[in-house]
Design a protein around this motif. Structure first.
Motif, PDB file in Angstrom:
ATOM      1  N   ASN A 275       0.849  -1.196   0.000  1.00 47.82           N
ATOM      2  CA  ASN A 275       0.000   0.000   0.000  1.00 47.82           C
ATOM      3  C   ASN A 275       0.885   1.246   0.000  1.00 47.82           C
ATOM      4  O   ASN A 275       1.123   1.851   1.050  1.00 47.82           O
ATOM      5  N   PRO A 276       1.420   1.603  -1.155  1.00 49.34           N
ATOM      6  CA  PRO A 276       2.360   2.737  -1.202  1.00 49.34           C
ATOM      7  C   PRO A 276       1.631   4.075  -0.999  1.00 49.34           C
ATOM      8  O   PRO A 276       0.413   4.168  -1.074  1.00 49.34           O
ATOM      9  N   ASN A 277       2.428   5.082  -0.797  1.00 45.39           N
ATOM     10  CA  ASN A 277       1.921   6.446  -0.713  1.00 45.39           C
ATOM     11  C   ASN A 277       2.199   7.143  -2.045  1.00 45.39           C
ATOM     12  O   ASN A 277       3.067   6.714  -2.818  1.00 45.39           O
ATOM     13  N   PHE A 278       1.448   8.204  -2.325  1.00 48.97           N
ATOM     14  CA  PHE A 278       1.647   8.964  -3.564  1.00 48.97           C
ATOM     15  C   PHE A 278       1.860  10.436  -3.202  1.00 48.97           C
ATOM     16  O   PHE A 278       1.069  11.032  -2.479  1.00 48.97           O
ATOM     17  N   ILE A 279       2.964  10.985  -3.709  1.00 49.73           N
ATOM     18  CA  ILE A 279       3.287  12.400  -3.502  1.00 49.73           C
ATOM     19  C   ILE A 279       2.702  13.203  -4.675  1.00 49.73           C
ATOM     20  O   ILE A 279       2.992  12.909  -5.835  1.00 49.73           O
TER      21      ILE A 279
ATOM     22  N   LYS B 202       4.825   7.548  -6.992  1.00 50.06           N
ATOM     23  CA  LYS B 202       4.721   6.471  -6.010  1.00 50.06           C
ATOM     24  C   LYS B 202       5.953   6.472  -5.102  1.00 50.06           C
ATOM     25  O   LYS B 202       7.095   6.475  -5.580  1.00 50.06           O
ATOM     26  N   VAL B 203       5.712   6.489  -3.786  1.00 51.80           N
ATOM     27  CA  VAL B 203       6.761   6.382  -2.773  1.00 51.80           C
ATOM     28  C   VAL B 203       6.269   5.427  -1.688  1.00 51.80           C
ATOM     29  O   VAL B 203       5.123   4.979  -1.694  1.00 51.80           O
ATOM     30  N   ASP B 204       7.156   5.126  -0.735  1.00 48.94           N
ATOM     31  CA  ASP B 204       6.774   4.235   0.347  1.00 48.94           C
ATOM     32  C   ASP B 204       5.785   4.946   1.281  1.00 48.94           C
ATOM     33  O   ASP B 204       5.837   6.155   1.457  1.00 48.94           O
ATOM     34  N   LYS B 205       4.879   4.167   1.883  1.00 50.55           N
ATOM     35  CA  LYS B 205       3.854   4.772   2.731  1.00 50.55           C
ATOM     36  C   LYS B 205       4.444   5.372   4.006  1.00 50.55           C
ATOM     37  O   LYS B 205       3.806   6.166   4.686  1.00 50.55           O
TER      38      LYS B 205
END
Length: 807
Positions: A307-311, A382-385
């Protein structure tokens, strides 16, 4: 006298050294040619030199080059150079076999294959082309094209070799590419280049374009600069011997690819067309501490959680070394989910316009990122959560709230009723009552018709057509204005008083003076004025023609006239030249303006543009859309009123018919505002609608500058030769200093990206309106379209006063 002679000879020696040797051709008898011999090859027209030119970074190294003879060495006169550098012992040699050798090697890589004529001389032509047999430098350009050079199918390359201009005649197009791979394009035109002339016209295969100083023959060159942009330069000796940029292919420098490394973002420093820098987005670190080398992820893509994070990166564009897959997503969550489930997805772009636009960026790295205000897509990387760093590129997707929220609700539907008979009875009763009342009213009207007809004959009302303005008695006007006690202004046509009608409508009552014609003519003209309905015209509600008085009753515009907003009193000082000449008492006028100045809002650039467009549309309505052709003849800021919403409304229209031409001229001179009158007012030329066009052009310039047209700005001309439009033309189109003509009140708020197009259209339109001959000015209908931007505005001529002539 004896002391001056040595300095004179020293000056001559400095300009032309005794050991200088100029050749018209280089042949075997002149061989070999060494850099230390101080020789130059001169073109027949003496515009170009060829020879050994010292390297800017290494004075002991030389390239055989062609340069402008009239451009100083400090101003970069070079137009062509060999790639081979030689030292002081290097030489240029023509062998007995007709070979041209530079330091023992062929002069140019293409010379052996193209020169088979065993030529014995090297010459420099008038156009700057270096020719040896069948070979010439124009067919082997470096990074520069010259005027009158055949450039069809020839390419340019930067000296560093990083960028290349491909002028491909076969594919009928032109490209700018990164030279390492011709597939990475960042600029293209549908037509290849053909030629450029010394006047600044660049011809293409099916069209052409012009430089900003077109028409002025100068030394010019088209250069592919080291930053990857293609530009056209003109040489200006009068500006300290500098090359001035008059055209460039790419306005936003960050759109030139290759300025930053992988994953980095190119950002403009101050404006879009100058210097740039590189930045890393959140979740990335610069390579070796320098974003120009690129940026690395803090965590590799395969290490990201499920479940990655998005900047969010607003106004940012990226491409990728993989694929860019566009899909249709019903909402943002679907677009985000598509990238989340794809392990190769680096990020996605989404448009908040309801179209479902979603593009997935897949691959291993993001490339050629840049920030641009014209970006329509919000980009999410896409980056790490676990990434907690806030985005450093925000602005597009922030939630906007209205200042005054409005709650909207629909009324509940009425309850069903079974009383159908009762409803029918009520409707029939109401219909019968209305019918009986109508018959009774009509019968009453017939009984009084003769009485009303006789009264109308007595008062002359039979001359007024149906639907005309209301006629007030003098006593009604006197009561409404409290015996004319509240004077709010004086104009060329008479005094203006504020009043209130019995129905509580606030009105402006204008008492006319010097009106020609009898009652019949006056009533007829007033009726025509009252039938003119336009958003930007002051409404006429009635009139009075009694006891020798000629009075008009207008709607009251609370905001006052435009001059109160433009020509403000600054630093609590009194600027008498900015008084509007609307009061007999200057001290009282100054006091009123000083007190009102703090209350008047400062008009920003968008407001000024809307005011100009509204006034233009109103005058076009008077000229072209009314049943009877109407000239205003007195367009100036005092006759442009602003409502509470700053909507402009023109006053005093239609009143010019009540005056003679001689009276208008005399009146204007007495009031001290001749700057708004077209030249034909004081000549024998007929007065047409183009007189209003001239006046509007002067008002348009005042909207931009915030200064009266007769206030002398910074200029070297004598005061009696001062002409405001000519000064503005020089600042805008010759000196390219638009900030010099802007209103100082809002000059700090001027943003070239947001306001240049508006100001440019307003100034260009004003210049066309202010041409000294009426036939050169556009109609007001076209003026409105020019301001709207729906028609192209060609470069105007410099306006001149007919009694001064051209500069």
């Amino acid at each position: 006298m004896a002391l001056c002679i040595p300095f004179f000879f020293l000056f001559i020696f400095t300009l032309q050294p005794s050991n200088a040797q100029q050749l018209t051709s280089f042949n075997i008898s002149n061989s070999p040619w060494f850099p230390s011999q101080n020789k130059t090859l001169l073109s027949p027209n003496k515009n170009f030199f060829a020879g050994f030119f010292p390297s800017p970074n290494s004075p002991n190294l030389f390239t055989f080059s062609v340069w402008f003879s009239k451009v100083p060495q400090t101003a970069n006169p070079l137009v062509w150079s060999t790639t081979t550098q030689v030292n002081n012992s290097g030489s240029l040699l023509i062998t007995s076999k007709g070979e041209l050798l530079l330091n023992g090697s062929p002069f140019h890589p293409n010379l052996n294959s193209s020169s088979n004529s065993n030529s014995t001389q090297l010459v420099l032509q008038d156009n700057g082309s270096l020719v040896f047999g069948n070979w010439n430098s124009f067919s082997n350009p470096t990074n520069t094209f010259l005027p009158n050079q055949n450039i069809t199918g020839f390419d340019l390359q930067t000296k560093s070799g990083k960028y290349k201009l491909i002028n491909n005649d076969n594919s009928s197009s032109l490209f700018l590419v990164i030279n390492s791979t011709n597939t990475v394009q960042y600029y293209t035109t549908p037509n290849p280049l053909l030629s450029m002339d010394s006047a600044g016209k660049m011809s293409m295969k099916s069209n052409s374009f012009l430089t900003s100083d077109y028409g002025d023959p100068r030394l010019r060159k088209m250069v592919l600069d080291e930053d990857g942009n293609v530009r056209i330069y003109s040489f200006y000796p009068e500006q300290n011997n500098t090359w001035v940029e008059v055209w460039k292919g790419i306005w936003e420098m960050c759109k030139i690819k290759g300025k930053c490394g992988p994953n980095a973002i190119c950002v403009p420093k101050e404006d879009l067309s100058t210097s740039t820098y590189c930045a890393c987005p959140s979740g990335f670190n610069p390579i070796q501490g320098n974003p120009e080398n690129g940026c690395n992820r803090k965590l590799n893509l395969d290490q990201l959680s499920k479940n990655p994070n998005f900047i969010r990166l607003d106004y940012v564009n990226y491409t990728t070394d993989g694929t860019m897959n566009q899909i249709t997503a019903q909402n943002f969550s679907i677009c985000e989910s598509s990238c989340t489930t794809d392990k190769t997805c680096l990020g996605f772009g989404f448009k908040y316009d309801g179209t479902g636009y979603c593009v997935l960026l897949s691959g291993t790295q993001l490339h050629y990122g840049y920030w641009s205000p014209g970006t329509e897509t919000a980009l999410f990387v896409k980056v790490d959560k676990s990434e907690t760093e806030a985005s450093n590129f925000i602005g597009m997707t922030e939630v906007m709230q209205t200042t005054c929220p409005v709650n909207i609700s629909l009324p509940l539907p009425p309850k069903d009723s079974n009383s159908t008979a009762r409803n029918i009875a009520i409707i029939c009763t109401l219909f019968a009552a209305e019918l009986i009342a109508g018959v009774a009213f009509f019968w009453s009207f017939l009984k009084r018709y003769i009485k009303y007809r006789d009264m109308a004959t007595t008062l002359g009302l039979e001359l007024l057509p149906a639907g005309g303005p209301k006629r007030f008695t003098y006593s009604e006007i006197k009561a409404a204005t409290n015996d004319f006690s509240n004077l709010i202004g004086k104009g060329g046509f008479g005094d203006v008083y504020k009043g209130e009608l019995p129905d509580h409508r606030v009105v402006a009552v204008k008492c006319l003076k010097n009106v020609t014609g009898g009652d019949t003519e006056f009533w007829a003209e007033v009726t025509i004025i009252a039938r003119m309905h336009h958003l930007n015209l002051v409404r006429l509600w009635g009139f009075c023609a009694e006891k020798g008085q000629r009075i008009l009753v207008y709607e009251h515009i609370p905001g006052g006239s435009l001059d109160k907003y433009l020509f403000r009193i600054k630093n609590n000082g009194i600027a008498l030249s900015r008084l509007t000449h609307n009061h007999d008492d200057p001290n009282q006028n100054t006091k009123n303006i000083h007190n009102n100045d703090k209350k008047k809002a400062i008009l920003d650039w968008n407001m000024r543009y809307r005011i100009a467009l509204g006034v233009a549309r109103a005058i076009a309505y008077l000229h072209e859309e009314c049943l009877e052709w109407v000239l205003h003849c007195d367009i100036k800021p005092e006759n442009i009123l602003l409502g509470d919403d700053l909507c402009p409304k023109i006053s005093d229209f239609g009143l010019a018919k009540l005056r003679k031409k001689e009276d208008m001229v005399t009146m204007s001179r007495r009031r001290g505002t001749p700057g708004y009158m077209a030249p034909e007012w004081i000549t024998a030329d007929p007065i047409t609608s183009k007189a209003d066009v001239y006046s509007f052009g002067m008002v348009l310039l005042e909207l931009v500058s915030g200064k009266r047209n007769f206030e002398i700005q910074g200029s070297v001309v004598r005061s009696e030769e001062w002409y405001f439009p000519g000064w503005a033309f020089d600042k805008m189109f010759k000196e390219m200093r638009v900030e010099d003509i802007l209103d100082g009140e809002i000059r700090d708020a001027y943003d070239s990206r947001a306001h240049f197009e508006l100001v440019n259209r307003m100034v260009k339109t004003a210049m066309w309106c202010l041409q000294d001959r009426p036939e050169l000015r556009p109609t007001m209908g076209k003026v409105a379209k020019m301001l709207e931007g729906t028609v192209e505005i060609i470069e105007p001529k410099k306006p001149t006063v007919f009694f001064l002539g051209e500069d």
